[in-house]
Scaffold this motif. Structure first.
Motif, PDB file in Angstrom:
ATOM      1  N   ASP B  72      48.603 -12.786  -1.940  1.00 15.65           N
ATOM      2  CA  ASP B  72      47.497 -13.670  -1.613  1.00 15.65           C
ATOM      3  C   ASP B  72      47.964 -14.690  -0.576  1.00 15.65           C
ATOM      4  O   ASP B  72      48.817 -15.519  -0.850  1.00 15.65           O
ATOM      5  N   ASP B  73      47.376 -14.580   0.613  1.00 14.78           N
ATOM      6  CA  ASP B  73      47.734 -15.478   1.720  1.00 14.78           C
ATOM      7  C   ASP B  73      47.605 -16.950   1.353  1.00 14.78           C
ATOM      8  O   ASP B  73      48.368 -17.788   1.819  1.00 14.78           O
ATOM      9  N   HIS B  74      46.601 -17.246   0.520  1.00 17.37           N
ATOM     10  CA  HIS B  74      46.277 -18.648   0.248  1.00 17.37           C
ATOM     11  C   HIS B  74      47.140 -19.275  -0.837  1.00 17.37           C
ATOM     12  O   HIS B  74      47.134 -20.481  -1.007  1.00 17.37           O
ATOM     13  N   SER B  75      47.835 -18.432  -1.603  1.00 14.03           N
ATOM     14  CA  SER B  75      48.643 -19.034  -2.669  1.00 14.03           C
ATOM     15  C   SER B  75      49.971 -19.518  -2.100  1.00 14.03           C
ATOM     16  O   SER B  75      50.446 -19.029  -1.073  1.00 14.03           O
ATOM     17  N   LYS B  79      53.582 -16.369  -2.669  1.00 17.04           N
ATOM     18  CA  LYS B  79      52.394 -15.778  -2.026  1.00 17.04           C
ATOM     19  C   LYS B  79      51.753 -14.688  -2.886  1.00 17.04           C
ATOM     20  O   LYS B  79      51.169 -13.737  -2.362  1.00 17.04           O
ATOM     21  N   GLU B 219      38.447 -14.369   0.481  1.00 14.34           N
ATOM     22  CA  GLU B 219      38.141 -15.581   1.231  1.00 14.34           C
ATOM     23  C   GLU B 219      36.766 -16.037   0.758  1.00 14.34           C
ATOM     24  O   GLU B 219      35.869 -15.205   0.589  1.00 14.34           O
TER      25      GLU B 219
END
Lengths: 163, 345
Positions: B72-75, B79, B219
């Protein structure tokens, strides 16, 4: 010299007899073993499955498509492991699948949340004991059951599948 | 002190083991690793690890939980993010009729409900475009009435009421509920024919989940209009001893005050032939077409052709080699070669 000749002459004769006997024994044993695996018997707990079923009904039950018997007991499936001859025959005859395909089928059913996978057993006595102890249980074994507490289900009028 | 700790640990283990056995609890997992050649570059990767827990709590009540660990890019940190995919409490009402409560795979389509994160079961490496284009809501948190294998045609149904898009896992964002009505029949061995209808009203200002690609990178985006959504789906699945065919389509009709009705059609056709028990060559054709003026979806007309071979190592592992040609309105034409090993444990 004469004695030696006699010994040399008798030795191969004995070995031929021994070899022939071993081959004959193996043949007899394989025939016996083959005779033993050529039947499948459906057994069930006294509370649950009816005494007679059609083959299409049986296949449907064994595929997890029925959750409860008419008595209200939950359907519980007991099978021999697909590594055993009976397990392979069960997969082939009841499910029309290979052993591996059967295991994948049940993994898929579990993943989808449709049904719980059957209990798989190594020995006939363990399977019989499990069926005897669990209401709603139905299982497949090879020769007729030794356990008096389980019932035999007649499928299409027959108590055994002859393979 | 150390001995007391070990004794305590052993007691806990015995208690856990016995309680697990008493409840008939099973833990299974799924994962996949792949190597891809795309844009003159070879990449190694693994997409996710899926943990599935099932448990019989009583004679009639059972539990299914599915949790996915994925990139997950956002974590932050490693990641990797954790997402609870399914939590289902199932109560058997009578016979083959069940009441389900929790977070579900929306029972709109065959692929979504049957395979979802179980890549071991996928007949191809990745999901069809239909499921990565944000056309259908993959999950629904709510309550469902479900029946299966009823009568000679083995009729099955799902009636589901859920929070709908824009909601969180713990709370609805508005008073509108989503409705799913699905039915299927299994008229012959290995054949399943299904149809479904989905209805939802997505409020203005709702934040909806968008899937960025097949790796399910998420997203959130805010919807600037009130959208009335109707989805009509149909599917035919046949997985026989030799032939495999799976075809699905969804027509989405989204209505907003400014654009009125806009239609989106997505479908795919998969076919495979088992040369042996272990080897299945296959192909898949995908197409997703958005009507001009569509504003709820991100308009990106796509089509794809896939051909590959599936080698079944055993029931817990398979290896797939695949070529994909993908045409996208936004990214253009792409050729991809992939190999994937998918496992279950």
């Amino acid at each position: 010299m004469g004695n030696k000749k006699t010994i040399i002459y008798k030795e191969p004769e004995r070995s031929i007899v021994i070899k022939f006997s071993m081959v004959a024994c193996l043949l007899v044993m394989s025939i016996i073993v083959k005779c033993q695996v050529e039947t499948l018997t459906i057994i069930c707990n006294s509370n649950g499955a009816p005494a007679t079923m059609k083959f299409t009904e049986l296949r449907s039950v064994m595929k997890g498509e029925r959750q409860r018997w008419n008595s209200g007991a939950k359907v519980v499936i007991a099978l021999m492991k697909t590594s055993t001859t009976v397990g392979k025959n069960t997969a082939q005859v009841i499910y029309n699948m290979s052993g591996d395909a059967l295991l994948k089928y049940w993994l898929g059913q579990t993943y989808q949340g449709n049904a719980h996978a059957p209990k798989f057993f190594n020995t006939k006595s363990e399977l019989e004991e499990y069926v005897a102890e669990n209401p709603g249980a139905i299982g497949v074994i090879d020769p007729p059951p030794a356990n008096n507490e389980v019932k035999i289900v007649s499928v299409d009028g027959k108590t055994q599948f002859i393979l | 002190m150390k001995q007391i700790f070990y004794l305590f640990a052993i007691v806990i283990c015995i208690f856990f083991y016995s309680s697990v056995n008493a409840q008939n609890t099973q833990i299974r997992g799924f994962s996949a690793a792949s190597v891809t050649y795309l844009d003159k570059k070879i990449s190694f990767g693994f997409s996710e690890q899926d943990i599935l827990i099932t448990s019989d709590l009583t004679d009639r009540l059972s539990f299914l939980g599915e949790t996915v660990f994925r990139y997950d890019d956002h974590s932050t940190g490693t990641k990797f993010g954790v997402e609870v995919e399914r939590v289902i409490m199932k109560y058997n009402i009578k016979g083959n009729h069940n009441l389900l409560f929790g977070k579900h795979h929306t029972p709109i389509n065959y692929w979504n409900d049957t395979y979802h994160h179980g890549k071991l079961f996928y007949p191809t490496i990745d999901r069809p475009l239909l499921f990565i284009s944000n056309i259908i809501p993959l999950h629904t948190t709510g309550i469902a009435l479900q029946g299966h294998d009823l009568g000679k045609l083995k009729f099955g149904y799902d009636l589901m009421v859920g929070n709908g898009l824009g909601s969180t896992e713990i709370e609805d964002n508005d008073n509108n509920k989503s409705l799913t009505i699905a039915a299927h029949i299994k008229p012959a061995d290995n054949l399943r024919i299904g149809a479904s209808y989905y209805y939802d009203i997505i409020s203005k200002g709702a934040s909806v989940h968008s899937h960025q690609d097949d790796q399910e990178r998420h997203e959130d985006r805010v919807v600037d209009w009130r959208v009335v959504q109707n989805l009509f789906s149909g599917s035919v699945a046949y997985f026989g001893p030799k032939f495999e065919i799976l075809a699905e389509g969804t027509l989405a009709v989204n209505r907003t005050d400014t654009t009125c009705y806009k239609k989106t059609l997505g479908y795919y056709l998969y076919a495979g032939y088992k040369v042996t028990d272990k080897i299945t060559p296959y192909f898949r054709i995908d197409d997703v077409h958005f009507q001009n003026g569509e504003i709820f979806y991100i308009k990106d007309n796509k089509s794809s052709f896939i051909t590959g071979i599936n080698y079944q190592i055993n029931y817990l592992a398979n290896l797939k080699l695949e070529y994909q040609y993908l045409h996208s309105e936004i990214t253009g034409d792409r050729n991809k070669i992939s190999a994937q090993i998918a496992i279950g444990f």
